[in-house]
Design a protein around this motif. Structure first.
Motif, PDB file in Angstrom:
ATOM      1  N   PHE A  74      50.702 -45.278 -14.907  1.00 42.26           N
ATOM      2  CA  PHE A  74      51.154 -45.768 -16.206  1.00 42.26           C
ATOM      3  C   PHE A  74      50.045 -46.606 -16.842  1.00 42.26           C
ATOM      4  O   PHE A  74      49.459 -47.470 -16.190  1.00 42.26           O
ATOM      5  N   PRO A  75      49.758 -46.411 -18.149  1.00 47.84           N
ATOM      6  CA  PRO A  75      48.569 -47.021 -18.774  1.00 47.84           C
ATOM      7  C   PRO A  75      48.769 -48.435 -19.309  1.00 47.84           C
ATOM      8  O   PRO A  75      48.488 -48.733 -20.470  1.00 47.84           O
ATOM      9  N   TRP A  76      49.251 -49.362 -18.458  1.00 46.24           N
ATOM     10  CA  TRP A  76      49.336 -50.762 -18.875  1.00 46.24           C
ATOM     11  C   TRP A  76      47.929 -51.310 -19.107  1.00 46.24           C
ATOM     12  O   TRP A  76      47.019 -51.043 -18.319  1.00 46.24           O
ATOM     13  N   ILE A  77      47.753 -52.105 -20.169  1.00 51.04           N
ATOM     14  CA  ILE A  77      46.472 -52.784 -20.367  1.00 51.04           C
ATOM     15  C   ILE A  77      46.706 -54.211 -20.851  1.00 51.04           C
ATOM     16  O   ILE A  77      47.649 -54.487 -21.595  1.00 51.04           O
ATOM     17  N   SER A  78      45.867 -55.106 -20.393  1.00 50.05           N
ATOM     18  CA  SER A  78      45.819 -56.477 -20.903  1.00 50.05           C
ATOM     19  C   SER A  78      44.478 -57.067 -20.504  1.00 50.05           C
ATOM     20  O   SER A  78      44.080 -56.983 -19.339  1.00 50.05           O
ATOM     21  N   ALA A  79      43.806 -57.651 -21.475  1.00 47.98           N
ATOM     22  CA  ALA A  79      42.489 -58.238 -21.223  1.00 47.98           C
ATOM     23  C   ALA A  79      42.568 -59.729 -20.954  1.00 47.98           C
ATOM     24  O   ALA A  79      41.531 -60.389 -20.848  1.00 47.98           O
ATOM     25  N   VAL A 104      37.390 -43.485 -29.118  1.00 53.69           N
ATOM     26  CA  VAL A 104      38.260 -44.601 -29.496  1.00 53.69           C
ATOM     27  C   VAL A 104      38.371 -45.582 -28.336  1.00 53.69           C
ATOM     28  O   VAL A 104      38.658 -45.185 -27.202  1.00 53.69           O
ATOM     29  N   GLY A 105      38.146 -46.862 -28.621  1.00 53.49           N
ATOM     30  CA  GLY A 105      38.316 -47.911 -27.625  1.00 53.49           C
ATOM     31  C   GLY A 105      39.576 -48.707 -27.918  1.00 53.49           C
ATOM     32  O   GLY A 105      39.822 -49.100 -29.064  1.00 53.49           O
ATOM     33  N   ILE A 106      40.402 -48.932 -26.886  1.00 57.87           N
ATOM     34  CA  ILE A 106      41.682 -49.626 -27.060  1.00 57.87           C
ATOM     35  C   ILE A 106      41.715 -50.847 -26.145  1.00 57.87           C
ATOM     36  O   ILE A 106      41.469 -50.745 -24.941  1.00 57.87           O
ATOM     37  N   ILE A 107      42.016 -52.008 -26.723  1.00 56.54           N
ATOM     38  CA  ILE A 107      42.120 -53.266 -25.985  1.00 56.54           C
ATOM     39  C   ILE A 107      43.558 -53.767 -26.090  1.00 56.54           C
ATOM     40  O   ILE A 107      44.201 -53.612 -27.130  1.00 56.54           O
ATOM     41  N   GLY A 108      44.069 -54.391 -25.030  1.00 55.65           N
ATOM     42  CA  GLY A 108      45.392 -55.008 -25.075  1.00 55.65           C
ATOM     43  C   GLY A 108      45.293 -56.512 -24.905  1.00 55.65           C
ATOM     44  O   GLY A 108      44.531 -56.995 -24.062  1.00 55.65           O
ATOM     45  N   LEU A 109      46.033 -57.267 -25.709  1.00 55.53           N
ATOM     46  CA  LEU A 109      46.086 -58.725 -25.574  1.00 55.53           C
ATOM     47  C   LEU A 109      47.532 -59.180 -25.433  1.00 55.53           C
ATOM     48  O   LEU A 109      48.416 -58.726 -26.170  1.00 55.53           O
ATOM     49  N   THR A 110      47.754 -60.091 -24.495  1.00 58.44           N
ATOM     50  CA  THR A 110      49.090 -60.605 -24.200  1.00 58.44           C
ATOM     51  C   THR A 110      49.280 -61.972 -24.849  1.00 58.44           C
ATOM     52  O   THR A 110      48.410 -62.839 -24.753  1.00 58.44           O
ATOM     53  N   GLY A 111      50.426 -62.159 -25.510  1.00 61.88           N
ATOM     54  CA  GLY A 111      50.702 -63.406 -26.208  1.00 61.88           C
ATOM     55  C   GLY A 111      51.056 -64.548 -25.274  1.00 61.88           C
ATOM     56  O   GLY A 111      51.228 -64.373 -24.068  1.00 61.88           O
ATOM     57  N   TRP A 125      42.995 -65.636 -25.363  1.00 56.45           N
ATOM     58  CA  TRP A 125      42.293 -64.425 -25.790  1.00 56.45           C
ATOM     59  C   TRP A 125      40.887 -64.729 -26.295  1.00 56.45           C
ATOM     60  O   TRP A 125      40.000 -63.864 -26.251  1.00 56.45           O
ATOM     61  N   ARG A 126      40.657 -65.956 -26.762  1.00 53.90           N
ATOM     62  CA  ARG A 126      39.334 -66.325 -27.282  1.00 53.90           C
ATOM     63  C   ARG A 126      38.269 -66.295 -26.185  1.00 53.90           C
ATOM     64  O   ARG A 126      37.083 -66.142 -26.471  1.00 53.90           O
ATOM     65  N   GLU A 127      38.718 -66.437 -24.939  1.00 48.50           N
ATOM     66  CA  GLU A 127      37.774 -66.438 -23.824  1.00 48.50           C
ATOM     67  C   GLU A 127      37.418 -65.029 -23.361  1.00 48.50           C
ATOM     68  O   GLU A 127      36.367 -64.827 -22.756  1.00 48.50           O
ATOM     69  N   THR A 128      38.290 -64.077 -23.611  1.00 45.45           N
ATOM     70  CA  THR A 128      38.086 -62.746 -23.038  1.00 45.45           C
ATOM     71  C   THR A 128      37.784 -61.654 -24.060  1.00 45.45           C
ATOM     72  O   THR A 128      37.132 -60.663 -23.729  1.00 45.45           O
ATOM     73  N   LEU A 129      38.262 -61.816 -25.288  1.00 43.30           N
ATOM     74  CA  LEU A 129      38.110 -60.744 -26.275  1.00 43.30           C
ATOM     75  C   LEU A 129      36.654 -60.404 -26.581  1.00 43.30           C
ATOM     76  O   LEU A 129      36.301 -59.215 -26.632  1.00 43.30           O
ATOM     77  N   PRO A 130      35.747 -61.389 -26.792  1.00 43.81           N
ATOM     78  CA  PRO A 130      34.355 -61.035 -27.129  1.00 43.81           C
ATOM     79  C   PRO A 130      33.707 -60.127 -26.088  1.00 43.81           C
ATOM     80  O   PRO A 130      33.005 -59.168 -26.439  1.00 43.81           O
ATOM     81  N   GLU A 131      33.943 -60.414 -24.813  1.00 46.59           N
ATOM     82  CA  GLU A 131      33.347 -59.611 -23.745  1.00 46.59           C
ATOM     83  C   GLU A 131      33.834 -58.168 -23.795  1.00 46.59           C
ATOM     84  O   GLU A 131      33.056 -57.221 -23.651  1.00 46.59           O
ATOM     85  N   HIS A 132      35.120 -57.992 -24.016  1.00 48.16           N
ATOM     86  CA  HIS A 132      35.676 -56.641 -24.034  1.00 48.16           C
ATOM     87  C   HIS A 132      35.256 -55.876 -25.288  1.00 48.16           C
ATOM     88  O   HIS A 132      35.041 -54.661 -25.242  1.00 48.16           O
ATOM     89  N   LEU A 133      35.132 -56.583 -26.399  1.00 46.42           N
ATOM     90  CA  LEU A 133      34.638 -55.930 -27.611  1.00 46.42           C
ATOM     91  C   LEU A 133      33.208 -55.440 -27.408  1.00 46.42           C
ATOM     92  O   LEU A 133      32.855 -54.320 -27.806  1.00 46.42           O
ATOM     93  N   ALA A 134      32.387 -56.283 -26.784  1.00 45.06           N
ATOM     94  CA  ALA A 134      30.998 -55.894 -26.536  1.00 45.06           C
ATOM     95  C   ALA A 134      30.934 -54.657 -25.640  1.00 45.06           C
ATOM     96  O   ALA A 134      30.101 -53.767 -25.837  1.00 45.06           O
ATOM     97  N   GLN A 135      31.842 -54.595 -24.672  1.00 41.87           N
ATOM     98  CA  GLN A 135      31.887 -53.451 -23.761  1.00 41.87           C
ATOM     99  C   GLN A 135      32.206 -52.160 -24.510  1.00 41.87           C
ATOM    100  O   GLN A 135      31.625 -51.102 -24.237  1.00 41.87           O
TER     101      GLN A 135
END
Length: 469
Positions: A74-79, A104-111, A125-135
């Protein structure tokens, strides 16, 4: 939908931004809710979903639930969900779909959540999103974020990270369908929750394009604005440098790479403008919200739905045998002393009772029996005379309807006119409600169950004949 995906010549992605497993207030401690959660995952797997973000509410299912469903593909994602060793729980944390042009690149963020007893930590998310975007930026053209953050946070992300093209939201504070809106240079949209609607978003997208641009020159201007936004972000980060930030160099490099990626797009576009080419780089979209309807009998999804119903029914039958007599607390919650029952109404209101027996309200509980749902507490409130217990009541209250007396197993007179025991004892001085409030009706006649419901029209059809000619 699965057939459309396999037959489509245009790339088709199925995604969900989270908040899909439980209704508000439900949890993994509720066996009926867990039966449904397992069925939802099975359904999404059958439909071949590409990516599903994890929300705090979904996390109530427990670590074992996610471990098992992940193992089954199952394709659960969370960064931004971390285990006790500060490792990301979901791997891969992003999904890359090779659709040809573009990938297409897809990122998941959990509230965020006020629940601190989760089996994992929800990071900022501010700590992890930049790294995943760069990837993703180095390999993907179109970037999509699946987010169950707040509306304000989604808007903040759209403005901070213009390289994100689409944000599919599942905001915990917003309900209903949200038509796509352009914020910064990102498209933000959300469909109504838990299987009531399916949002369909058709995109025509160009790497050098913009949702708002109408010419290469305007696209160029928008990209320059992106660079300026990233430069401001870099400046603020450099000014706020902390000696304790061991990730400083890494994060700064990621932001510089993001800037270079946009600058490369500008360079490519400048060559187009210099050669006076005329292609119009406008990204366009078409959005539709489709009500989810029951599937045909024998369909794969319908088979899963029927399995869920049977499992809930079997579980509830076992529990019903264990309940025994109705205790005082349950009797008070069911308002047993306040209701008279249809038979008491019929003794004086024969004409109205005869009219009622021909309506769908009189057969409401029978429809549950015929479909095997008469033990499902999620269905019962709208098919019985439940008094103060409604579809939005807690599971514990709805569960009490399993032991409701037989004379309230229908949408009877008192469902519209209120408890009638005192009226039956003193009809001249205690009068029932003559006409129900619209809200009482639309609690059950929701779009997913009755999408053409109109209060005035239905009242004309279901209103009882007058007491006196």
């Amino acid at each position: 939908m699965k057939d459309q995906k396999s037959d489509s010549q245009t790339p088709l992605l199925l995604m969900d931004a989270g908040n899909l497993l439980f209704k508000k207030g439900d949890s993994g401690n509720n066996p009926v809710a867990m039966i449904t959660a397992h069925g939802i995952v099975r359904t999404y797997g059958t439909l071949s979903y590409d990516a599903v973000a994890v929300s705090p509410q979904d996390m109530n299912a427990g670590r074992a639930f996610f471990r098992t469903s992940q193992a089954n593909g199952f394709p659960w994602i969370s960064a931004n969900i971390f285990d006790e060793d500060e490792r990301l729980v979901f791997s891969p944390t992003v999904v890359i779909k090779r659709t040809g042009a573009p990938d297409v690149g897809i990122i998941g963020l959990t509230g965020k959540s006020e629940n601190n007893s989760f089996w994992a930590r929800i990071g900022d998310w501010r700590e992890t999103l930049p790294e995943h975007l760069a990837q993703l930026e180095s390999t993907c053209g179109l970037l999509i974020l699946l987010s169950n953050l707040s509306d304000d946070e989604n808007s903040e992300i759209a403005k901070m990270y213009p390289q994100i093209d689409v944000i599919v939201a599942s905001s915990p504070t917003r309900y209903g369908n949200q038509a796509p809106q352009v914020v910064g240079d990102s498209l933000i949209t959300q469909s109504d929750g838990r299987g009531t609607y399916l949002g369909k978003l058709e995109l025509k997208w160009h790497p050098q394009g913009s949702w708002l641009a109408t010419s290469p020159t305007e696209s160029h201007e928008r990209l320059q604005e992106k660079v300026a936004a990233i430069e401001l972000q870099i400046k603020k980060y450099q000014e706020g440098k902390s000696e304790a930030d061991q990730e400083y160099d890494k994060k700064l490099t990621e932001m510089l790479n993001s800037k270079k990626s946009v600058e490369d797009r500008i360079t490519s576009l400048e060559s187009v403008i210099a050669e006076q080419k005329e292609p119009v780089f406008t990204n366009t979209f078409n959005s539709t919200f489709l009500p989810v309807k029951p599937r045909p009998s024998g369909d794969e999804v319908d088979t899963i739905v029927q399995d869920i119903k049977k499992s809930i029914s079997a579980y509830q039958k076992t529990r019903l045998k264990e309940k025994g007599q109705i205790d005082q607390q349950a009797g008070e919650a069911l308002q047993l002393s306040q209701f008279a029952g249809v038979a008491a109404c019929t003794s004086c209101h024969e004409k109205q009772s005869a009219f009622w027996t021909e309506t769908a309200h009189a057969r409401a509980f029978a429809t549950l029996v015929n479909t095997g749902q008469n033990y499902n507490p999620e269905c019962l409130p709208c098919h019985v005379t439940g008094g103060s217990i409604s579809p939005v009541s807690s599971f514990a209250k709805k569960d009490l309807l399993l032991v409701l007396p037989e004379d309230r197993q229908a949408v009877g007179c008192e469902a519209c006119h209120g408890p009638g025991r005192q009226h039956s004892l003193n009809p001249g001085n205690v009068l029932p409600t003559r006409k129900p409030a619209e809200q009482k009706c639309i609690n059950c006649h929701t779009p997913e169950h009755d999408d053409d419901f109109d209060f005035s029209t239905k009242m004309n059809k279901t209103a009882c004949p007058p007491t006196h000619n």
